[in-house]
Structures are given as structure tokens and as C-alpha cells.
Design a protein around this motif. Sequence first.
Motif, PDB file in Angstrom:
ATOM      1  N   ALA A  61     -40.503   7.732  58.717  1.00 25.31           N
ATOM      2  CA  ALA A  61     -41.838   7.501  58.157  1.00 25.31           C
ATOM      3  C   ALA A  61     -41.827   6.562  56.954  1.00 25.31           C
ATOM      4  O   ALA A  61     -42.847   6.405  56.287  1.00 25.31           O
ATOM      5  N   VAL A  62     -40.698   5.926  56.657  1.00 26.43           N
ATOM      6  CA  VAL A  62     -40.627   4.998  55.517  1.00 26.43           C
ATOM      7  C   VAL A  62     -41.212   3.662  55.954  1.00 26.43           C
ATOM      8  O   VAL A  62     -40.618   2.951  56.752  1.00 26.43           O
ATOM      9  N   ASP A  63     -42.397   3.339  55.416  1.00 24.78           N
ATOM     10  CA  ASP A  63     -43.029   2.069  55.742  1.00 24.78           C
ATOM     11  C   ASP A  63     -42.570   0.947  54.816  1.00 24.78           C
ATOM     12  O   ASP A  63     -42.316  -0.159  55.262  1.00 24.78           O
ATOM     13  N   GLU A  64     -42.488   1.253  53.545  1.00 22.35           N
ATOM     14  CA  GLU A  64     -42.092   0.274  52.543  1.00 22.35           C
ATOM     15  C   GLU A  64     -40.931   0.812  51.733  1.00 22.35           C
ATOM     16  O   GLU A  64     -41.119   1.668  50.870  1.00 22.35           O
ATOM     17  N   PRO A  65     -39.719   0.335  51.980  1.00 26.55           N
ATOM     18  CA  PRO A  65     -38.588   0.777  51.164  1.00 26.55           C
ATOM     19  C   PRO A  65     -38.838   0.435  49.700  1.00 26.55           C
ATOM     20  O   PRO A  65     -39.442  -0.590  49.395  1.00 26.55           O
ATOM     21  N   ASP A  66     -38.368   1.310  48.816  1.00 27.63           N
ATOM     22  CA  ASP A  66     -38.532   1.056  47.392  1.00 27.63           C
ATOM     23  C   ASP A  66     -37.156   0.960  46.733  1.00 27.63           C
ATOM     24  O   ASP A  66     -36.127   0.886  47.416  1.00 27.63           O
ATOM     25  N   ALA A  67     -37.127   0.975  45.406  1.00 27.39           N
ATOM     26  CA  ALA A  67     -35.868   0.807  44.665  1.00 27.39           C
ATOM     27  C   ALA A  67     -34.829   1.865  45.038  1.00 27.39           C
ATOM     28  O   ALA A  67     -33.626   1.589  45.014  1.00 27.39           O
ATOM     29  N   ASP A 110     -33.173   0.033  60.903  1.00 25.23           N
ATOM     30  CA  ASP A 110     -34.286  -0.785  60.438  1.00 25.23           C
ATOM     31  C   ASP A 110     -34.496  -0.644  58.933  1.00 25.23           C
ATOM     32  O   ASP A 110     -34.787  -1.625  58.249  1.00 25.23           O
ATOM     33  N   LEU A 111     -34.334   0.564  58.408  1.00 25.81           N
ATOM     34  CA  LEU A 111     -34.438   0.775  56.966  1.00 25.81           C
ATOM     35  C   LEU A 111     -33.342  -0.011  56.246  1.00 25.81           C
ATOM     36  O   LEU A 111     -33.607  -0.721  55.267  1.00 25.81           O
ATOM     37  N   ALA A 112     -32.124   0.099  56.727  1.00 26.97           N
ATOM     38  CA  ALA A 112     -31.005  -0.627  56.113  1.00 26.97           C
ATOM     39  C   ALA A 112     -31.251  -2.133  56.155  1.00 26.97           C
ATOM     40  O   ALA A 112     -31.064  -2.836  55.156  1.00 26.97           O
ATOM     41  N   ALA A 113     -31.700  -2.634  57.304  1.00 23.17           N
ATOM     42  CA  ALA A 113     -31.960  -4.071  57.437  1.00 23.17           C
ATOM     43  C   ALA A 113     -33.053  -4.530  56.478  1.00 23.17           C
ATOM     44  O   ALA A 113     -32.977  -5.623  55.916  1.00 23.17           O
ATOM     45  N   ALA A 114     -34.052  -3.682  56.254  1.00 23.50           N
ATOM     46  CA  ALA A 114     -35.159  -4.051  55.367  1.00 23.50           C
ATOM     47  C   ALA A 114     -34.703  -4.261  53.926  1.00 23.50           C
ATOM     48  O   ALA A 114     -35.337  -5.013  53.183  1.00 23.50           O
ATOM     49  N   VAL A 115     -33.603  -3.614  53.528  1.00 19.44           N
ATOM     50  CA  VAL A 115     -33.111  -3.778  52.160  1.00 19.44           C
ATOM     51  C   VAL A 115     -31.811  -4.590  52.111  1.00 19.44           C
ATOM     52  O   VAL A 115     -31.179  -4.693  51.067  1.00 19.44           O
TER      53      VAL A 115
END
Length: 144
Positions: free
Chosen positions: A64-70, A92-97
Amino acid sequence: MSRKTDPLIVRRLRGEERVLEVGIGDRTGVAARLVDAGIDVRATDVRPVAAPEGVRFRVEDVTAVDEPDAFHRVDTVYALNCPAELHRPIRDLAAAVGATFRFTTLGYEAPSIPVERETLGGGDTPRLTLYTATTRDGTPRGSR
């Protein structure tokens, strides 16, 4: 994954500055050892758990993480005994950051995403297969 293989994971991640363990649950040995090695360790789980001292913990459903943060900005995201349905969302989360995603699977499941395989241990040490998510051309995702 047995507790005997925890040192193998720690040795493999030891060179990272910041890591995020997804689905830490009650198996906190790897995270604790990484903190002891001086690594900035963050962890998530879908339910509250007792994280080791020095681990920044957040209750979170990674699907449910739409926008990764710090909190998510790390060098490596890792998951131990990761079920196949979470491989894509965590990748996908890892790739986003811009992080590398490394994981172990449940013993009876194969990775559901393209991966590079690495065998850790052997000899007197139990063997463990560590997977690193890759792009379709075989290069590790998030590699710098």
C-alpha cells in the motif's frame, strides 16, 4: 531460514550504510546484528513487533506504499522468507528509491520476478540462496 544462516545474510549486507527489512516479524537477529555492525537499519511489518534496539520500526503494508518517503531511502531493501506475492511490490518499492532488493524465499517457492541467484555458505555452514531482483537484461535493480 534457520538462525544458523543469519550470519550469512549479515556478512552479505555488511557493506551497506542503510537497509530496510520488510516483514521483520519476530525473527530479528539479522537486523540486530546489522545494527551492531554500525548499519542504519529500518524495518517494517504489517503488525506491531518488538524491534531490536537501534532499529527504526514502522507498521506498514508495503503493498500500500504509494509514495516512498525518507524512511524508505536506503541502499538495500531485504526480506527474509519472503512469500511470492510480495516479491513484485517490494521490488517496486526498492526501485522507486534506487535501492537493491535482496531476499530469501519460503523454502517451497521460487522467485516470482527476474533474479540473480547467489549461494551463501557451504562446507560446515548451512547453504542459503540469496536472490537479487534484476531488470529483464539481468542487471541488478538499484545497482549503482
